[in-house]
Motif scaffolding. Structure first.
Motif, PDB file in Angstrom:
ATOM      1  N   GLY A  24      16.421   1.685   9.712  1.00 50.28           N
ATOM      2  CA  GLY A  24      15.546   1.297  10.809  1.00 50.28           C
ATOM      3  C   GLY A  24      14.158   1.920  10.789  1.00 50.28           C
ATOM      4  O   GLY A  24      13.367   1.676  11.685  1.00 50.28           O
ATOM      5  N   THR A  25      13.838   2.702   9.757  1.00 55.59           N
ATOM      6  CA  THR A  25      12.508   3.303   9.666  1.00 55.59           C
ATOM      7  C   THR A  25      11.497   2.255   9.208  1.00 55.59           C
ATOM      8  O   THR A  25      11.724   1.565   8.215  1.00 55.59           O
ATOM      9  CB  THR A  25      12.499   4.478   8.661  1.00 55.59           C
ATOM     10  OG1 THR A  25      13.462   5.438   9.079  1.00 55.59           O
ATOM     11  CG2 THR A  25      11.130   5.117   8.567  1.00 55.59           C
ATOM     12  N   GLN A  26      10.400   2.143   9.941  1.00 58.22           N
ATOM     13  CA  GLN A  26       9.347   1.200   9.583  1.00 58.22           C
ATOM     14  C   GLN A  26       8.411   1.842   8.572  1.00 58.22           C
ATOM     15  O   GLN A  26       8.060   3.014   8.698  1.00 58.22           O
ATOM     16  CB  GLN A  26       8.569   0.774  10.813  1.00 58.22           C
ATOM     17  CG  GLN A  26       9.408   0.030  11.819  1.00 58.22           C
ATOM     18  CD  GLN A  26       8.624  -0.319  13.069  1.00 58.22           C
ATOM     19  OE1 GLN A  26       7.579   0.231  13.342  1.00 58.22           O
ATOM     20  NE2 GLN A  26       9.154  -1.258  13.823  1.00 58.22           N
ATOM     21  N   ILE A  27       7.990   1.063   7.565  1.00 58.94           N
ATOM     22  CA  ILE A  27       7.085   1.531   6.527  1.00 58.94           C
ATOM     23  C   ILE A  27       5.968   0.514   6.376  1.00 58.94           C
ATOM     24  O   ILE A  27       6.223  -0.662   6.134  1.00 58.94           O
ATOM     25  CB  ILE A  27       7.809   1.699   5.175  1.00 58.94           C
ATOM     26  CG1 ILE A  27       8.988   2.661   5.309  1.00 58.94           C
ATOM     27  CG2 ILE A  27       6.836   2.172   4.103  1.00 58.94           C
ATOM     28  CD1 ILE A  27       9.878   2.709   4.081  1.00 58.94           C
ATOM     29  N   LEU A  28       4.730   0.974   6.533  1.00 57.34           N
ATOM     30  CA  LEU A  28       3.561   0.113   6.368  1.00 57.34           C
ATOM     31  C   LEU A  28       2.820   0.571   5.119  1.00 57.34           C
ATOM     32  O   LEU A  28       2.455   1.744   5.000  1.00 57.34           O
ATOM     33  CB  LEU A  28       2.636   0.217   7.587  1.00 57.34           C
ATOM     34  CG  LEU A  28       1.388  -0.658   7.533  1.00 57.34           C
ATOM     35  CD1 LEU A  28       1.772  -2.135   7.637  1.00 57.34           C
ATOM     36  CD2 LEU A  28       0.423  -0.283   8.636  1.00 57.34           C
ATOM     37  N   VAL A  53      -6.591   3.108  -3.926  1.00 60.90           N
ATOM     38  CA  VAL A  53      -5.693   4.139  -3.420  1.00 60.90           C
ATOM     39  C   VAL A  53      -4.598   3.474  -2.588  1.00 60.90           C
ATOM     40  O   VAL A  53      -4.886   2.731  -1.646  1.00 60.90           O
ATOM     41  CB  VAL A  53      -6.471   5.156  -2.544  1.00 60.90           C
ATOM     42  CG1 VAL A  53      -5.551   6.232  -2.015  1.00 60.90           C
ATOM     43  CG2 VAL A  53      -7.630   5.752  -3.325  1.00 60.90           C
ATOM     44  N   ASP A  54      -3.338   3.759  -2.947  1.00 64.78           N
ATOM     45  CA  ASP A  54      -2.204   3.267  -2.157  1.00 64.78           C
ATOM     46  C   ASP A  54      -1.998   4.193  -0.967  1.00 64.78           C
ATOM     47  O   ASP A  54      -2.063   5.415  -1.098  1.00 64.78           O
ATOM     48  CB  ASP A  54      -0.928   3.235  -2.998  1.00 64.78           C
ATOM     49  CG  ASP A  54      -0.960   2.157  -4.061  1.00 64.78           C
ATOM     50  OD1 ASP A  54      -1.581   1.107  -3.829  1.00 64.78           O
ATOM     51  OD2 ASP A  54      -0.359   2.372  -5.132  1.00 64.78           O
ATOM     52  N   CYS A  55      -1.742   3.594   0.206  1.00 69.51           N
ATOM     53  CA  CYS A  55      -1.526   4.353   1.440  1.00 69.51           C
ATOM     54  C   CYS A  55      -0.236   3.878   2.082  1.00 69.51           C
ATOM     55  O   CYS A  55       0.139   2.705   1.967  1.00 69.51           O
ATOM     56  CB  CYS A  55      -2.682   4.143   2.417  1.00 69.51           C
ATOM     57  SG  CYS A  55      -4.274   4.687   1.781  1.00 69.51           S
ATOM     58  N   VAL A  56       0.448   4.791   2.788  1.00 75.97           N
ATOM     59  CA  VAL A  56       1.697   4.444   3.447  1.00 75.97           C
ATOM     60  C   VAL A  56       1.772   5.162   4.799  1.00 75.97           C
ATOM     61  O   VAL A  56       1.343   6.300   4.935  1.00 75.97           O
ATOM     62  CB  VAL A  56       2.912   4.780   2.544  1.00 75.97           C
ATOM     63  CG1 VAL A  56       3.001   6.259   2.277  1.00 75.97           C
ATOM     64  CG2 VAL A  56       4.200   4.255   3.115  1.00 75.97           C
ATOM     65  N   VAL A  57       2.297   4.431   5.804  1.00 78.83           N
ATOM     66  CA  VAL A  57       2.509   4.969   7.150  1.00 78.83           C
ATOM     67  C   VAL A  57       3.989   4.789   7.472  1.00 78.83           C
ATOM     68  O   VAL A  57       4.546   3.710   7.271  1.00 78.83           O
ATOM     69  CB  VAL A  57       1.657   4.226   8.205  1.00 78.83           C
ATOM     70  CG1 VAL A  57       1.927   4.761   9.596  1.00 78.83           C
ATOM     71  CG2 VAL A  57       0.187   4.305   7.866  1.00 78.83           C
ATOM     72  N   PHE A  58       4.629   5.843   7.977  1.00 79.58           N
ATOM     73  CA  PHE A  58       6.049   5.809   8.299  1.00 79.58           C
ATOM     74  C   PHE A  58       6.278   5.861   9.806  1.00 79.58           C
ATOM     75  O   PHE A  58       5.480   6.443  10.537  1.00 79.58           O
ATOM     76  CB  PHE A  58       6.777   7.014   7.683  1.00 79.58           C
ATOM     77  CG  PHE A  58       6.815   6.995   6.190  1.00 79.58           C
ATOM     78  CD1 PHE A  58       7.728   6.206   5.522  1.00 79.58           C
ATOM     79  CD2 PHE A  58       5.925   7.757   5.458  1.00 79.58           C
ATOM     80  CE1 PHE A  58       7.766   6.187   4.140  1.00 79.58           C
ATOM     81  CE2 PHE A  58       5.949   7.754   4.083  1.00 79.58           C
ATOM     82  CZ  PHE A  58       6.875   6.960   3.414  1.00 79.58           C
ATOM     83  N   GLY A  59       7.384   5.272  10.250  1.00 80.20           N
ATOM     84  CA  GLY A  59       7.844   5.437  11.620  1.00 80.20           C
ATOM     85  C   GLY A  59       7.275   4.435  12.602  1.00 80.20           C
ATOM     86  O   GLY A  59       6.785   3.363  12.236  1.00 80.20           O
TER      87      GLY A  59
END
Length: 169
Positions: A24-28, A53-59
């Motif tokens: 259920g963790t959201q990853i953008l 540059v690759d970027c990621v946001v969690f939650g």
């Protein structure tokens, strides 16, 4: 002691991709293009060389943020670097360095035609701000979020028609 902090600003290279893990963790995920300037040895002219540059946001921050980002948007990103390596099915070793995003600041207008609200900074949830006349911040039109989380209040700049005489102290 070591410090792992990075600040970049550039344009999104693609529309953000929102996924959800089995837990259920959201990853953008999104990419940001930043330029490096170098002098061309033959012509002597300065030239821009892009870095991607690759970027990621969690939650829980991932889904609301995905609604405000799109390909070409100019953003400033703050976070930390994370190195990942893996082996593909055909036995090749792959690796990448990406930014795990803590904060995003929107630098380009979302909709130039309609003004009134801007989005200054995203450090947990998108925080709409009323744009005051003469305020040089980005202008964007967006719907009001349904529920405001209990994060710190965002301060808006005073309107242009507030004078020292109007302040009661």
């Amino acid at each position: 002691m070591s410090i792992n902090r990075v600040n970049i600003s550039g344009n999104l290279t693609r529309d953000p991709e929102l996924r959800v893990t089995g837990g259920g963790t959201q990853i953008l995920s999104f990419g940001v293009a930043v330029n490096d300037r170098r002098r061309n040895q033959q012509s002597g002219e300065w030239e821009d060389y892009p870095n991607f540059v690759d970027c990621v946001v969690f939650g829980a921050r991932a889904e609301p943020l995905s609604r405000f980002l799109s390909k070409g948007s100019k953003v400033a990103v703050e976070g930390k670097l994370r190195y990942s390596s893996w082996e593909t099915k055909d036995g090749q070793r792959r690796s990448k360095l990406e930014v795990v995003v803590d904060e995003v600041e929107f630098l380009s207008p979302r909709n130039q035609a309609s003004g009134g609200q801007g989005y200054q900074q995203y450090g947990g949830q998108a925080q709409p701000q009323a744009a005051a006349p003469g305020y040089g911040g980005p202008v964007a039109a967006a719907p009001q979020p349904q529920a405001q989380p209990a994060y710190g209040a965002v301060q808006t700049p005073p309107s242009a028609d507030v004078y020292d005489e109007d302040i009661p102290f």
